[in-house]
Design a protein around this motif. Structure first.
Motif, mmCIF file in Angstrom:
data_model
loop_
_atom_site.group_PDB
_atom_site.id
_atom_site.type_symbol
_atom_site.label_atom_id
_atom_site.label_comp_id
_atom_site.label_asym_id
_atom_site.label_seq_id
_atom_site.Cartn_x
_atom_site.Cartn_y
_atom_site.Cartn_z
ATOM 1 N N PRO A 25 3.939 8.331 1.158
ATOM 2 C CA PRO A 25 4.152 8.748 -0.224
ATOM 3 C C PRO A 25 4.325 7.553 -1.151
ATOM 4 O O PRO A 25 4.993 6.575 -0.801
ATOM 5 C CB PRO A 25 5.450 9.565 -0.150
ATOM 6 N N GLY A 26 3.685 7.625 -2.307
ATOM 7 C CA GLY A 26 3.803 6.541 -3.273
ATOM 8 C C GLY A 26 2.687 6.565 -4.287
ATOM 9 O O GLY A 26 2.237 7.640 -4.701
ATOM 10 N N LEU A 27 2.217 5.366 -4.657
ATOM 11 C CA LEU A 27 1.170 5.234 -5.667
ATOM 12 C C LEU A 27 -0.020 4.455 -5.132
ATOM 13 O O LEU A 27 0.136 3.354 -4.593
ATOM 14 C CB LEU A 27 1.689 4.490 -6.902
ATOM 15 N N GLY A 77 5.524 3.792 -1.311
ATOM 16 C CA GLY A 77 4.520 2.764 -1.102
ATOM 17 C C GLY A 77 3.714 2.484 -2.352
ATOM 18 O O GLY A 77 3.564 3.338 -3.227
ATOM 19 N N LEU A 78 3.182 1.274 -2.434
ATOM 20 C CA LEU A 78 2.306 0.857 -3.519
ATOM 21 C C LEU A 78 1.063 0.255 -2.886
ATOM 22 O O LEU A 78 1.140 -0.758 -2.187
ATOM 23 C CB LEU A 78 3.015 -0.173 -4.408
ATOM 24 N N LEU A 79 -0.083 0.893 -3.104
ATOM 25 C CA LEU A 79 -1.360 0.431 -2.570
ATOM 26 C C LEU A 79 -2.219 -0.029 -3.742
ATOM 27 O O LEU A 79 -2.618 0.784 -4.580
ATOM 28 C CB LEU A 79 -2.050 1.551 -1.785
ATOM 29 N N LEU A 80 -2.459 -1.338 -3.833
ATOM 30 C CA LEU A 80 -3.213 -1.936 -4.937
ATOM 31 C C LEU A 80 -4.643 -2.215 -4.491
ATOM 32 O O LEU A 80 -4.866 -2.935 -3.507
ATOM 33 C CB LEU A 80 -2.556 -3.236 -5.384
ATOM 34 N N VAL A 81 -5.603 -1.658 -5.235
ATOM 35 C CA VAL A 81 -7.013 -1.781 -4.889
ATOM 36 C C VAL A 81 -7.781 -2.283 -6.109
ATOM 37 O O VAL A 81 -7.704 -1.685 -7.185
ATOM 38 C CB VAL A 81 -7.589 -0.415 -4.436
ATOM 39 N N SER A 82 -8.522 -3.374 -5.951
ATOM 40 C CA SER A 82 -9.332 -3.888 -7.053
ATOM 41 C C SER A 82 -10.468 -2.911 -7.352
ATOM 42 O O SER A 82 -11.071 -2.351 -6.439
ATOM 43 C CB SER A 82 -9.896 -5.267 -6.699
ATOM 44 N N GLN A 83 -10.749 -2.707 -8.656
ATOM 45 C CA GLN A 83 -11.717 -1.677 -9.040
ATOM 46 C C GLN A 83 -12.358 -2.045 -10.378
ATOM 47 O O GLN A 83 -12.003 -1.501 -11.416
ATOM 48 C CB GLN A 83 -10.989 -0.326 -9.151
ATOM 49 N N PHE A 84 -13.330 -2.979 -10.360
ATOM 50 C CA PHE A 84 -13.928 -3.432 -11.613
ATOM 51 C C PHE A 84 -14.671 -2.319 -12.347
ATOM 52 O O PHE A 84 -14.849 -2.387 -13.559
ATOM 53 C CB PHE A 84 -14.852 -4.632 -11.379
ATOM 54 N N THR A 85 -15.048 -1.262 -11.650
ATOM 55 C CA THR A 85 -15.809 -0.193 -12.303
ATOM 56 C C THR A 85 -14.986 0.604 -13.311
ATOM 57 O O THR A 85 -15.544 1.382 -14.080
ATOM 58 C CB THR A 85 -16.453 0.759 -11.280
ATOM 59 N N GLN A 117 3.173 -10.674 -7.485
ATOM 60 C CA GLN A 117 4.308 -10.173 -8.258
ATOM 61 C C GLN A 117 4.815 -8.858 -7.661
ATOM 62 O O GLN A 117 6.019 -8.622 -7.601
ATOM 63 C CB GLN A 117 3.930 -9.987 -9.729
ATOM 64 N N ALA A 118 3.893 -7.995 -7.239
ATOM 65 C CA ALA A 118 4.287 -6.716 -6.641
ATOM 66 C C ALA A 118 5.105 -6.947 -5.374
ATOM 67 O O ALA A 118 6.133 -6.299 -5.160
ATOM 68 C CB ALA A 118 3.052 -5.866 -6.342
ATOM 69 N N HIS A 119 4.664 -7.893 -4.537
ATOM 70 C CA HIS A 119 5.417 -8.211 -3.311
ATOM 71 C C HIS A 119 6.820 -8.719 -3.647
ATOM 72 O O HIS A 119 7.763 -8.436 -2.910
ATOM 73 C CB HIS A 119 4.674 -9.238 -2.461
ATOM 74 N N ALA A 120 6.946 -9.445 -4.742
ATOM 75 C CA ALA A 120 8.249 -9.983 -5.131
ATOM 76 C C ALA A 120 9.175 -8.906 -5.689
ATOM 77 O O ALA A 120 10.392 -9.028 -5.601
ATOM 78 C CB ALA A 120 8.069 -11.094 -6.170
ATOM 79 N N LEU A 121 8.592 -7.842 -6.250
ATOM 80 C CA LEU A 121 9.389 -6.835 -6.954
ATOM 81 C C LEU A 121 9.548 -5.509 -6.212
ATOM 82 O O LEU A 121 10.386 -4.691 -6.591
ATOM 83 C CB LEU A 121 8.762 -6.548 -8.324
ATOM 84 N N HIS A 122 8.720 -5.268 -5.199
ATOM 85 C CA HIS A 122 8.752 -3.964 -4.528
ATOM 86 C C HIS A 122 8.706 -4.170 -3.015
ATOM 87 O O HIS A 122 8.067 -5.091 -2.514
ATOM 88 C CB HIS A 122 7.584 -3.095 -5.003
ATOM 89 N N SER A 123 9.368 -3.281 -2.298
ATOM 90 C CA SER A 123 9.545 -3.464 -0.857
ATOM 91 C C SER A 123 8.335 -3.092 -0.013
ATOM 92 O O SER A 123 8.196 -3.579 1.108
ATOM 93 C CB SER A 123 10.750 -2.653 -0.379
#
Length: 158
Positions: A25-27, A77-85, A117-123
């Motif tokens: 569960p997360g974003l 959880g936070l899943l960051l995905v690059s998406q230039f489109t 930055q996300a790694h520094a601010l979120h677990s």
């Protein structure tokens, strides 16, 4: 910079058949750097992502942020995905143009900055692979899908 946030029950990213990032569960955040963006836009966008109150409280009202989830004993959880489109311009015909997207070198730099930055601010942070052919699997929760954008020199908006 812009992002498309999806509140998920779970999500994962695969590259060449291997899972490279996965959350419960997360974003799931699809992230796009635009021409002229700086680390400042990335910082503002990430702050908005972490503080946006889109998770339900005990009454079922969207009243908790991703950061709140850790304090409540629920790992978000936070899943960051690059998406230039996300920067696609479809106003001039049937083939989208991507001139508004940052060039790949600058896009990679800004993506890496936001991830650090996300790694520094979120677990709990996971990522896709910048520039890779990725398959993204998710179960949208709600569904809740929210666009965010921080224009150069601006604050986060929808």
């Amino acid at each position: 910079m812009m992002a498309l946030l999806q509140r998920v029950r779970h999500a994962r990213v695969e590259v060449a058949g291997s899972v490279v990032g996965e959350i419960g569960p997360g974003l799931l955040v699809l992230l796009c750097a635009e021409r002229g963006d700086t680390e400042l836009q990335g910082d503002k966008l990430l702050a908005k992502i972490l503080k946006l109150r889109i998770f339900n409280d005990a009454a079922g009202k969207m009243n908790h942020s991703l950061q709140d989830m850790d304090g409540l004993g629920h790992s978000g959880g936070l899943l960051l995905v690059s998406q230039f489109t996300l920067a696609a311009d479809t106003s001039g015909g049937n083939r989208p143009g991507f001139a508004a997207a940052a060039d790949p070198g600058e896009g990679l730099h800004l993506y890496k900055h936001v991830v650090a930055q996300a790694h520094a601010l979120h677990s709990q942070v996971q990522t896709g692979v910048f520039g890779a052919d990725m398959q993204v699997c998710l179960l949208n929760d709600g569904p809740v899908t929210i666009p965010l954008r921080v224009p150069p020199g601006g604050s986060a908006s929808r």
